[in-house]
Scaffold this active site. Structure first.
Site, short mmCIF file in Angstrom:
data_model
loop_
_atom_site.label_atom_id
_atom_site.label_comp_id
_atom_site.label_asym_id
_atom_site.label_seq_id
_atom_site.Cartn_x
_atom_site.Cartn_y
_atom_site.Cartn_z
N PHE A 22 -13.23 -4.90 1.18
CA PHE A 22 -14.23 -4.26 0.51
C PHE A 22 -15.50 -4.59 1.40
O PHE A 22 -16.74 -5.10 0.73
CB PHE A 22 -14.20 -4.76 -0.95
CG PHE A 22 -15.19 -3.87 -1.52
CD1 PHE A 22 -14.92 -2.48 -1.57
CD2 PHE A 22 -15.45 -4.15 -2.80
CE1 PHE A 22 -15.32 -1.55 -2.44
CE2 PHE A 22 -16.09 -3.48 -3.90
CZ PHE A 22 -16.14 -2.10 -3.67
N PRO A 23 -15.75 -4.55 2.64
CA PRO A 23 -16.86 -5.11 3.33
C PRO A 23 -18.11 -4.13 3.07
O PRO A 23 -19.06 -4.78 3.80
CB PRO A 23 -16.34 -4.80 4.78
CG PRO A 23 -15.41 -3.68 4.84
CD PRO A 23 -14.82 -3.87 3.44
N GLY A 36 -23.77 -2.52 -3.49
CA GLY A 36 -24.65 -2.81 -4.92
C GLY A 36 -25.72 -2.06 -4.90
O GLY A 36 -25.94 -0.84 -4.25
N TYR A 87 0.69 -1.09 0.11
CA TYR A 87 0.03 0.10 0.17
C TYR A 87 0.91 1.40 0.06
O TYR A 87 1.29 1.80 1.13
CB TYR A 87 -0.87 0.08 0.97
CG TYR A 87 -1.84 -1.40 1.27
CD1 TYR A 87 -2.17 -1.95 0.36
CD2 TYR A 87 -2.77 -1.36 2.62
CE1 TYR A 87 -3.20 -3.05 0.20
CE2 TYR A 87 -3.39 -2.49 2.65
CZ TYR A 87 -3.92 -3.41 1.55
OH TYR A 87 -4.55 -4.39 1.55
#
Length: 288
Positions: free
Chosen positions: A213-214, A218, A68
């Protein structure tokens, strides 16, 4: 919803590897870097504030990786939080190299993993890394060479526990033949549960499951959608409901929502205090 000064404590605790106790709602430190997870953030001072605020809010589990930035995230964590509080667990990873923004390439050669571990120890200012994760299995290198090196680093006291990332159940089982594994970090959220079998395996074997990516929701968050309907009754955002659902889903679940702003951080951590009813939990599960 309450407004305690340390809302993360409401998420409950989990012992990684049976001995590293963390509050279940953690913080993922990928987004405190520049665009494409490359270079410095545009506001390094805000990144430091976010990290310090996370701990103030009761977060005791911070997840990062050497790639990162590269290294930017680890160095910011050190700047913000070193010397570390006794109850703070910093997990990092190695095994993905970077050749530019948004570019990720698996490299699992033992000498590379060892070099990266030594660099992470230096960048984080640690003598031992609580949880060290193989960021990706490198298909070009035998698995026993990759995990064998991590097992050696563990024997030397440089790392305490070993985890995996983006793996199948078969890969976890193969890895556990080589060395003890305590955690798995896979993509998982309310809208994408393709790793359900991996989560269930982790539950059966008491391995920490760290969904990255919790808070992807959508179409569930669209006006009139299930998240929208339930959020009205809770005075909670769709993102908070998505995190509350994950925390409710499994006792081995350690969500690590990431953000580069203090405001977003405070919103995310407040999700630990959202209590879903059985009906609400089921409605969200079915809707996805």
């Amino acid at each position: 919803m309450g407004s305690t000064s340390q809302p993360a404590k409401a998420s409950g605790t989990y012992r990684i590897g049976g001995d590293l106790q963390v509050d279940r709602l953690g913080y993922g430190a990928m987004q405190i870097t520049g665009p494409g997870v490359w270079g410095d953030p545009k506001d390094p001072a805000e990144a430091v504030r976010v990290l310090r605020r996370a701990y103030e809010l009761g977060v005791t589990f911070i997840d990062t990786a050497d790639s990162y930035g590269p290294f930017v995230s680890e160095l910011l964590i050190r700047e913000a939080l070193h010397p570390y509080a006794d109850d703070l667990v910093i997990a990092t990873k190695a095994g993905l190299t970077r050749s530019g923004p948004g570019d990720w390439r698996p490299v699992g050669r033992p000498e590379y993993l060892r070099q990266q571990c030594e660099l992470s120890l230096r960048h984080l200012g640690l003598e031992s890394i609580g949880l060290y994760q193989l960021h990706r299995i490198d298909a070009k290198v035998p698995l026993e060479d990759q995990l064998g090196e991590l097992a050696l680093l563990k024997e030397e006291g440089k790392i305490r526990h070993i985890g995996l990332s983006e793996v199948t159940v078969a890969q976890i089982e193969a890895a556990r033949q080589i060395t003890p594994i305590v955690s798995v970090q896979n993509l998982y959220n309310l809208a994408d549960r393709s790793a359900e079998d991996v989560l269930e395996y982790c539950e059966r074997n008491d391995l920490a499951f760290i969904p990255w990516f919790p808070i992807a929701t959508g179409n569930l968050a669209k006006p009139g959608g299930p998240l929208d309907a339930i959020s009205t009754g809770h005075d909670a955002t769709p993102a908070q409901l998505a995190l509350a659902w994950l925390l409710r889903r499994s006792p081995v679940m350690l969500p690590i929502p990431g953000t580069s702003s203090v405001g977003h951080l405070e919103e995310n951590v407040a999700a630990a205090e959202v209590q879903l009813t059985d009906d609400e939990y089921d409605a969200l599960a079915k809707a996805a």
